[in-house]
Design a protein around this motif. Structure first.
Motif, short mmCIF file in Angstrom:
data_model
loop_
_atom_site.label_atom_id
_atom_site.label_comp_id
_atom_site.label_asym_id
_atom_site.label_seq_id
_atom_site.Cartn_x
_atom_site.Cartn_y
_atom_site.Cartn_z
N PRO A 228 -14.42 -70.07 69.45
CA PRO A 228 -13.46 -71.18 69.53
C PRO A 228 -13.35 -71.94 68.20
CG PRO A 228 -14.78 -71.10 71.53
CD PRO A 228 -15.40 -70.11 70.56
N PHE A 231 -11.13 -69.76 65.96
CA PHE A 231 -9.72 -69.80 66.39
C PHE A 231 -9.06 -71.12 65.95
CE2 PHE A 231 -10.22 -66.84 70.38
CZ PHE A 231 -10.32 -65.74 69.55
N MET A 232 -9.77 -72.23 66.16
CA MET A 232 -9.17 -73.53 65.84
C MET A 232 -9.01 -73.72 64.34
SD MET A 232 -10.71 -76.08 68.75
CE MET A 232 -12.41 -75.70 68.34
N LYS A 235 -5.72 -71.83 63.44
CA LYS A 235 -4.74 -71.94 64.51
C LYS A 235 -3.34 -71.52 64.09
CE LYS A 235 -5.02 -75.89 66.66
NZ LYS A 235 -4.75 -77.27 67.15
N LEU A 238 -3.00 -67.73 63.65
CA LEU A 238 -3.30 -67.02 64.88
C LEU A 238 -2.16 -67.16 65.90
CD1 LEU A 238 -5.08 -65.36 66.76
CD2 LEU A 238 -6.41 -67.44 67.25
N VAL A 239 -1.66 -68.37 66.06
CA VAL A 239 -0.59 -68.60 67.04
C VAL A 239 0.67 -67.80 66.66
CG1 VAL A 239 0.99 -70.36 67.95
CG2 VAL A 239 -1.47 -70.81 67.87
N ILE B 256 -5.91 -72.56 72.59
CA ILE B 256 -6.05 -72.57 71.12
C ILE B 256 -5.16 -73.67 70.53
CG2 ILE B 256 -5.60 -71.25 69.01
CD1 ILE B 256 -6.25 -68.69 70.76
N GLN B 257 -3.92 -73.74 71.01
CA GLN B 257 -2.97 -74.70 70.45
C GLN B 257 -3.38 -76.14 70.70
OE1 GLN B 257 1.20 -73.96 70.57
NE2 GLN B 257 0.95 -71.80 71.08
N SER B 258 -4.10 -76.38 71.81
CA SER B 258 -4.46 -77.76 72.14
C SER B 258 -5.94 -78.06 71.86
CB SER B 258 -4.11 -78.04 73.60
OG SER B 258 -4.83 -77.15 74.44
N ASP B 259 -6.61 -77.20 71.06
CA ASP B 259 -8.04 -77.39 70.76
C ASP B 259 -8.87 -77.57 72.03
OD1 ASP B 259 -7.51 -77.23 68.06
OD2 ASP B 259 -7.42 -79.41 67.76
N VAL B 261 -11.50 -76.50 73.75
CA VAL B 261 -12.71 -75.69 73.61
C VAL B 261 -13.27 -75.28 74.98
CG1 VAL B 261 -15.07 -75.61 72.69
CG2 VAL B 261 -13.26 -76.74 71.39
#
Lengths: 283, 283
Positions: A228, A231-232, A235, A238-239, B256-259, B261
């Motif tokens: 995680p 990914f963050m 972001k 990845l998105v 992922i877009q909204s963090d 976790v």
């Protein structure tokens, strides 16, 4: 040369093994929170010595290899900074570059040079016992220099990982690294997780799998504390990759639903062509 | 026992090799449109004899194994029907069952018993030269009986493929077969094609791949004449599986877009649990 490996897990341990094999005149030291791991590595002569106190090791290290999670890396650089040896070279194995570089570089003393790198030889199993120097052989290595780096230190790292038997060693910008890794590593993990989690567990799927399902889900044994974060940190790239993948998926799905053989064939010929390019297969 | 293999490609050839090794007293004959392939197989003693004219072989065959594309299978059954030996057993390797059974069964004479099967040991390379008996060893085999089949012939096929060293041999309904294969085989191919086709070919991706990208794209070297047929024959199940996959993908993408976790960790713990179930790994 004194080398300090920070974090003697799977990757850190693999570095220690590869150094022992390929650079036998180096003295390798390690720092880990687990004293048993350090004792074990010392008993197996994988490292010369280990300590849980960085002040025993860092002041004498010519090369420091951080093999820890991104958040911990930032914290440790902060702690170690006043103790770094004059002219030392530092590197890491973090899977995302732009954001970690932005956090780490301001913490460094002028005399220490952090050349960021990424060995593309991850394995899903954690811990020293899964380490192996073989996973490095022929694997890709990415180095992401910044304006702060000295040219000779970038060269040093290239030669160092070449000695450890990595294959393609590429020097790229941090942003290009993150774009690529977002595609080849992060998107694949997103897909694999989504695939295995979309299974109906009532079906006892394992009796009905071929190689394809096992291949596409091999990376679903995933470190839920590390990924995680990665990914963050990446972001934006990845998105975008997920969106591009979804566009192709929607196109193929629509072709299946409408018996559009032409589009299916075209997409399969394209995928076959790309497969052959990837594996250097001539037509 | 006289065995006739129809289509001496990768799978048909692997059957011939596995029979030669494991059932040495059987006489294996083959039919193929390519005479060179038949000559080669005969010269290598993989088959006793081959012919392009089915009338040389079919009337004496106790067991017929069709290893051809689905559409061709239907056509050949139509041609062979009047020439089938009294009491012969027929099987196939088709990757989708319900629709092929519906087309084939009405064509059969009363005395011939077609027990449909599916060896889950496909390989991406076409042709006899890529055949190998080893791919069968330990692989899953699915048998999909219909009300028309005689119990002893189902048993015969189970024992036959067991001798060829297949591992799990499962007897399931045609519809359950198609549901499972839609998931483990077809969905994975849809995903792999979409993934590799979503790459930006300007990036020279091969320099930046780790194992995960190579694993997830291994099956993109795909037979564009066979797979559209298979997808369309199993459209209903496949489209449902794609939808379920997309639901998981959308969930992870949103996290992922909204963090988020928590959701990411939960999905990764679930995927790790499922991975361990699939590979019989204890926690």
């Amino acid at each position: 040369m004194n080398i300090a490996i920070i974090g003697l897990g799977n990757i850190g341990g693999s570095f220690a093994l590869a150094i022992k094999e390929n650079i036998p005149d180096a003295d390798t030291y390690a720092i880990d929170i687990d004293n048993d791991v350090l004792e074990q590595a010392k008993a197996q002569h994988i490292i010369k010595d280990g300590s849980q106190d960085f002040k025993d090791i860092i002041p004498n290290a010519d090369l420091i290899i951080f093999a820890v999670y991104p958040k911990l890396l930032v914290q440790l650089v902060k702690d170690y900074a006043p103790y770094l040896k004059e002219g030392c070279i530092i590197t890491d194995v973090t899977g995302v570059k732009t954001s970690i570089i932005g956090e780490v570089e301001p913490l460094l003393p002028e005399h220490a040079d952090f050349v960021f790198g990424h060995p593309m030889a991850g394995r899903e199993n954690r811990g020293l016992e899964f380490s192996s120097r073989e996973v490095f052989i022929g694997a890709n290595y990415l180095i992401t220099p910044t304006p702060r780096n000295r040219e000779e230190n970038i060269e040093f790292l290239k030669n160092f990982v070449k000695k450890l038997e990595f294959g393609n060693i590429s020097v790229v910008t941090p942003d290009f690294h993150d774009e690529m890794i977002g595609f080849t590593s992060q998107l694949t993990h997103v897909i694999a997780i989504s695939l295995i989690n979309s299974d109906d567990t009532e079906r006892n799927t394992k009796k009905y799998t071929g190689d394809s399902y096992r291949d596409l889900t091999r990376i679903t044994n995933i470190n839920e504390k590390l990924w995680p974060e990665l990914f963050m940190m990446n972001k934006e790239h990845l998105v975008k990759h997920i969106e591009n993948f979804q566009t192709q998926l929607d196109k193929l799905n629509a072709a299946i639903q409408s018996d559009d053989v032409g589009t299916m064939e075209e997409m399969m010929l394209e995928s076959t062509k790309r497969y052959k390019d990837l594996h250097d297969i001539e037509d």
